[in-house]
Write an enzyme that holds these catalytic residues in place. Structure first.
Site, mmCIF file in Angstrom:
data_model
loop_
_atom_site.group_PDB
_atom_site.id
_atom_site.type_symbol
_atom_site.label_atom_id
_atom_site.label_comp_id
_atom_site.label_asym_id
_atom_site.label_seq_id
_atom_site.Cartn_x
_atom_site.Cartn_y
_atom_site.Cartn_z
ATOM 1 N N PHE A 11 10.209 -14.269 -15.952
ATOM 2 C CA PHE A 11 9.817 -13.628 -17.219
ATOM 3 C C PHE A 11 9.178 -12.257 -16.978
ATOM 4 C CE2 PHE A 11 6.043 -13.751 -20.314
ATOM 5 C CZ PHE A 11 6.681 -12.986 -21.269
ATOM 6 N N THR A 130 -3.639 -14.352 -12.334
ATOM 7 C CA THR A 130 -3.897 -14.804 -13.703
ATOM 8 C C THR A 130 -5.395 -14.878 -13.999
ATOM 9 O OG1 THR A 130 -3.743 -16.785 -15.092
ATOM 10 C CG2 THR A 130 -3.651 -17.154 -12.751
ATOM 11 N N ASP A 131 -5.731 -14.808 -15.282
ATOM 12 C CA ASP A 131 -7.142 -14.973 -15.673
ATOM 13 C C ASP A 131 -7.594 -16.435 -15.522
ATOM 14 O OD1 ASP A 131 -5.737 -16.099 -17.811
ATOM 15 O OD2 ASP A 131 -6.834 -15.026 -19.381
ATOM 16 N N GLU A 132 -6.627 -17.359 -15.337
ATOM 17 C CA GLU A 132 -6.994 -18.782 -15.291
ATOM 18 C C GLU A 132 -7.814 -19.131 -14.046
ATOM 19 O OE1 GLU A 132 -3.895 -21.469 -16.566
ATOM 20 O OE2 GLU A 132 -2.918 -19.876 -17.701
ATOM 21 N N TYR A 155 -2.419 -25.457 -11.080
ATOM 22 C CA TYR A 155 -1.850 -24.103 -11.141
ATOM 23 C C TYR A 155 -2.919 -23.062 -10.849
ATOM 24 C CZ TYR A 155 -0.462 -19.659 -13.280
ATOM 25 O OH TYR A 155 -0.226 -18.308 -13.500
ATOM 26 N N SER A 156 -4.035 -23.122 -11.602
ATOM 27 C CA SER A 156 -5.036 -22.062 -11.424
ATOM 28 C C SER A 156 -5.710 -22.153 -10.056
ATOM 29 C CB SER A 156 -6.064 -22.067 -12.558
ATOM 30 O OG SER A 156 -6.661 -23.323 -12.709
ATOM 31 N N ALA A 157 -5.841 -23.383 -9.536
ATOM 32 C CA ALA A 157 -6.431 -23.525 -8.192
ATOM 33 C C ALA A 157 -5.513 -22.904 -7.146
ATOM 34 C CB ALA A 157 -6.677 -25.001 -7.884
ATOM 35 N N SER A 158 -4.198 -23.079 -7.328
ATOM 36 C CA SER A 158 -3.274 -22.495 -6.340
ATOM 37 C C SER A 158 -3.271 -20.970 -6.447
ATOM 38 C CB SER A 158 -1.862 -23.067 -6.509
ATOM 39 O OG SER A 158 -1.277 -22.646 -7.730
ATOM 40 N N LYS A 159 -3.374 -20.436 -7.666
ATOM 41 C CA LYS A 159 -3.429 -18.981 -7.809
ATOM 42 C C LYS A 159 -4.755 -18.439 -7.260
ATOM 43 C CE LYS A 159 -0.849 -16.512 -9.521
ATOM 44 N NZ LYS A 159 0.364 -15.775 -9.022
ATOM 45 N N TYR A 346 7.128 -34.552 -23.412
ATOM 46 C CA TYR A 346 6.734 -34.716 -24.821
ATOM 47 C C TYR A 346 7.067 -36.069 -25.435
ATOM 48 C CZ TYR A 346 5.671 -29.771 -24.620
ATOM 49 O OH TYR A 346 5.133 -28.556 -24.280
HETATM 50 P P1 NAD Z 1 8.081 -17.389 -14.279
HETATM 51 O O1 NAD Z 1 7.879 -18.843 -14.002
HETATM 52 O O2 NAD Z 1 8.790 -16.962 -15.514
HETATM 53 O O3 NAD Z 1 8.876 -16.731 -13.063
HETATM 54 C C1 NAD Z 1 8.605 -17.026 -11.721
HETATM 55 C C2 NAD Z 1 9.772 -16.491 -10.882
HETATM 56 O O4 NAD Z 1 9.451 -16.782 -9.511
HETATM 57 C C3 NAD Z 1 11.108 -17.162 -11.206
HETATM 58 O O5 NAD Z 1 12.120 -16.193 -11.285
HETATM 59 C C4 NAD Z 1 11.332 -18.085 -10.014
HETATM 60 O O6 NAD Z 1 12.718 -18.283 -9.704
HETATM 61 C C5 NAD Z 1 10.602 -17.342 -8.896
HETATM 62 N N1 NAD Z 1 10.162 -18.247 -7.831
HETATM 63 C C6 NAD Z 1 9.497 -19.419 -7.970
HETATM 64 N N2 NAD Z 1 9.290 -19.983 -6.769
HETATM 65 C C7 NAD Z 1 9.831 -19.130 -5.848
HETATM 66 C C8 NAD Z 1 9.926 -19.155 -4.429
HETATM 67 N N3 NAD Z 1 9.440 -20.183 -3.718
HETATM 68 N N4 NAD Z 1 10.515 -18.125 -3.798
HETATM 69 C C9 NAD Z 1 11.016 -17.075 -4.521
HETATM 70 N N5 NAD Z 1 10.975 -17.012 -5.861
HETATM 71 C C10 NAD Z 1 10.382 -18.034 -6.519
HETATM 72 O O7 NAD Z 1 6.635 -16.740 -14.174
HETATM 73 P P2 NAD Z 1 6.002 -15.534 -14.999
HETATM 74 O O8 NAD Z 1 5.414 -16.065 -16.237
HETATM 75 O O9 NAD Z 1 6.952 -14.410 -15.048
HETATM 76 O O10 NAD Z 1 4.774 -15.152 -14.034
HETATM 77 C C11 NAD Z 1 4.952 -14.240 -12.969
HETATM 78 C C12 NAD Z 1 3.644 -14.084 -12.226
HETATM 79 O O11 NAD Z 1 2.636 -13.618 -13.105
HETATM 80 C C13 NAD Z 1 3.108 -15.385 -11.611
HETATM 81 O O12 NAD Z 1 2.574 -15.089 -10.354
HETATM 82 C C14 NAD Z 1 2.051 -15.836 -12.588
HETATM 83 O O13 NAD Z 1 1.056 -16.575 -11.936
HETATM 84 C C15 NAD Z 1 1.529 -14.506 -13.085
HETATM 85 N N6 NAD Z 1 0.974 -14.514 -14.446
HETATM 86 C C16 NAD Z 1 1.677 -15.043 -15.491
HETATM 87 C C17 NAD Z 1 1.146 -15.023 -16.775
HETATM 88 C C18 NAD Z 1 1.907 -15.558 -17.972
HETATM 89 O O14 NAD Z 1 1.343 -15.620 -19.066
HETATM 90 N N7 NAD Z 1 3.172 -15.928 -17.850
HETATM 91 C C19 NAD Z 1 -0.123 -14.467 -16.994
HETATM 92 C C20 NAD Z 1 -0.820 -13.933 -15.903
HETATM 93 C C21 NAD Z 1 -0.257 -13.958 -14.635
HETATM 94 P P1 TYD Z 2 0.753 -22.217 -22.231
HETATM 95 O O1 TYD Z 2 1.745 -21.330 -22.911
HETATM 96 O O2 TYD Z 2 1.254 -23.375 -21.441
HETATM 97 O O3 TYD Z 2 -0.188 -21.279 -21.347
HETATM 98 P P2 TYD Z 2 -1.558 -21.619 -20.536
HETATM 99 O O4 TYD Z 2 -1.735 -23.079 -20.454
HETATM 100 O O5 TYD Z 2 -1.257 -21.019 -19.198
HETATM 101 O O6 TYD Z 2 -2.639 -20.931 -21.285
HETATM 102 O O7 TYD Z 2 -0.240 -22.803 -23.341
HETATM 103 C C1 TYD Z 2 -1.001 -21.957 -24.185
HETATM 104 C C2 TYD Z 2 -1.917 -22.834 -25.009
HETATM 105 O O8 TYD Z 2 -1.116 -23.644 -25.886
HETATM 106 C C3 TYD Z 2 -2.735 -23.818 -24.174
HETATM 107 O O9 TYD Z 2 -4.012 -23.983 -24.771
HETATM 108 C C4 TYD Z 2 -1.952 -25.117 -24.282
HETATM 109 C C5 TYD Z 2 -1.338 -25.031 -25.666
HETATM 110 N N1 TYD Z 2 -0.029 -25.729 -25.823
HETATM 111 C C6 TYD Z 2 0.146 -26.650 -26.854
HETATM 112 O O10 TYD Z 2 -0.763 -26.925 -27.672
HETATM 113 N N2 TYD Z 2 1.368 -27.260 -26.963
HETATM 114 C C7 TYD Z 2 2.392 -27.012 -26.094
HETATM 115 O O11 TYD Z 2 3.470 -27.635 -26.227
HETATM 116 C C8 TYD Z 2 2.188 -26.053 -25.038
HETATM 117 C C9 TYD Z 2 3.281 -25.730 -24.068
HETATM 118 C C10 TYD Z 2 0.951 -25.425 -24.949
#
Ligand code: NAD
Ligand code: TYD
Length: 347
Positions: A11, A130-132, A155-159, A346
């Site tokens: 994404f 991430t902020d998490e 997730y957040s622990a791994s980040k 779900y």
């Molecule tokens: P995403 O899940 O959409 O995309 C992750 C991408 O990484 C995918 O294309 C996947 O194929 C690739 N990938 C996964 N494992 C891999 C591996 N072992 N080797 C190579 N490629 C691999 O994630 P995203 O939402 O685009 O997030 C991207 C980054 O930004 C992450 O590091 C996430 O922690 C961080 N981030 C995301 C958000 C959010 O709201 N989505 C917010 C803050 C930070």
């Molecule tokens: P999400 O998009 O999974 O992001 P994050 O957990 O990383 O913040 O979820 C955003 C918020 O929405 C979170 O408080 C969990 C809630 N949520 C639901 O209530 N229902 C859902 O089906 C999903 C995926 C998330």
């Protein structure tokens, strides 16, 4: 400049790759992605034939492969986004998160270190986080760059762990790095496991809209293209060894956001407002659910002049339009294994 972007088929990564390919023709952008369920070549179809762009399919946890790749290309910069990124999946499969997010990051750090062996005054390893990692806020307060780490989900622990390793490589070996910690992103090409695209897809397919717990959890939302702009700025102008918090100044309780989204969808679908809200269904809460995230993004604002360029209403409208105009993308990613995930999560 040979720039490696990891996770570029996902994404956020796809928007970062596109921005760098289009805005920096003198760079060569290498997009390394394992194409897990979250990676999608469709996301970058429009730029796949650009001469300054190459796609490499590969796994960041494959040490031999990564070392060979760095020996061959000697990347000047890395923007590392590849990760397992969904909290709910981390609850069912935490080890996959440790492997990709911690080990994968370390393998990249090692390869970068071994490539430059200290001759890296003009090189940079940029870790996107991430902020998490900061854990959960109460009713008030904001995450600052100095807020202690207190992650609650696998997730957040791994980040958090990966952030610590990046800093440790900086302290121990002098590796030039920068880290940014961003709030919840939304926008086009987001996989429909995260809240906003999941709800859009469920509204389009007339499925229940699952609200975890009482729906009073709060998140700060940022439009993905504004995150890509921030990443560009941090990569080019950020101070090495610094952290930048990135956020939308845009807090929403889940239930309010869900109602806004439902009403915008009804307007776009030209049907009575209130139709989609009828699909809202309260379901079992997520274990360890963080109450509130909110970012103080004043450092990146003051030092690098960044602020979000669109309002939430504008960003949400663009996002909904994109999903409505890309139903094929949506139906492709929601076929196959998505159905198994959805049923398991779900049912
Ligand atoms: P995403 O899940 O959409 O995309 C992750 C991408 O990484 C995918 O294309 C996947 O194929 C690739 N990938 C996964 N494992 C891999 C591996 N072992 N080797 C190579 N490629 C691999 O994630 P995203 O939402 O685009 O997030 C991207 C980054 O930004 C992450 O590091 C996430 O922690 C961080 N981030 C995301 C958000 C959010 O709201 N989505 C917010 C803050 C930070
Ligand atoms: P999400 O998009 O999974 O992001 P994050 O957990 O990383 O913040 O979820 C955003 C918020 O929405 C979170 O408080 C969990 C809630 N949520 C639901 O209530 N229902 C859902 O089906 C999903 C995926 C998330």
């Amino acid at each position: 400049m040979k720039l490696l972007i990891t996770g570029g088929a996902g994404f956020i990564g796809s928007h970062v790759v596109r921005r760098f390919v289009q805005n920096y023709p003198s760079y060569h952008i290498y997009n390394l992605d394992a194409l897990t369920y979250a990676g999608n070549m469709e996301n970058l179809k429009d730029i796949e034939n650009n001469s300054n762009y190459s796609f490499i399919k590969g796994d960041i946890t494959d040490e031999k492969f990564i070392n060979a790749l760095f020996s061959e290309h000697r990347f000047d910069g890395v923007i590392h986004l590849a990760a397992e990124s969904h909290v709910d999946r981390s609850i069912t499969d935490p080890l996959a998160f440790a492997k990709t997010n911690i080990l994968g990051t370390m393998i990249l750090l090692n390869a970068f270190k071994e490539t430059w062996k200290g001759n890296w005054s003009d090189k940079l390893f940029y870790h996107v986080s991430t902020d998490e990692v900061y854990g959960s806020l109460g009713e008030t307060g904001l995450f600052e760059e100095t807020t202690p780490y207190d992650p609650n989900s696998p997730y957040s622990a791994s980040k958090a762990s990966s952030d610590h390793f990046v800093r440790a490589y900086g302290e121990t070996y002098g590796l030039p790095y920068v880290i940014s910690n961003c709030s919840n992103n939304y926008g086009q090409n987001q996989f429909p496991e995260k809240l906003i695209p999941l709800f859009i897809n469920n509204i389009l397919t007339d499925k229940p809209l699952p609200v975890y717990g009482d729906g009073k959890y709060t998140r700060d939302w940022l439009y993905v293209l504004d995150h890509a702009i921030a990443i560009d700025l941090v990569f080019h102008k950020g101070q090495t060894t610094e952290t930048y918090n990135i956020g939308g100044f845009n807090e929403w309780q889940n239930i309010d956001l869900m109602k806004l989204l439902c009403d915008q969808m009804d307007l776009k679908l030209k049907r009575p407002v209130g139709t989609s809200q009828k699909l809202i269904t309260y379901v079992k809460d997520r274990p360890g659910h963080d109450l509130r995230y909110a970012i103080d993004a004043s450092k990146i604002n003051k030092e690098l002049g960044w602020k979000p360029s669109v309002t939430f209403e504008q960003g949400l409208s663009i996002t909904i339009d994109w999903y409505l105009n890309n139903e094929e993308w949506l139906s492709n990613v929601t076929s196959g294994s998505y159905q198994n995930y959805y049923t398991k999560q779900y049912s």
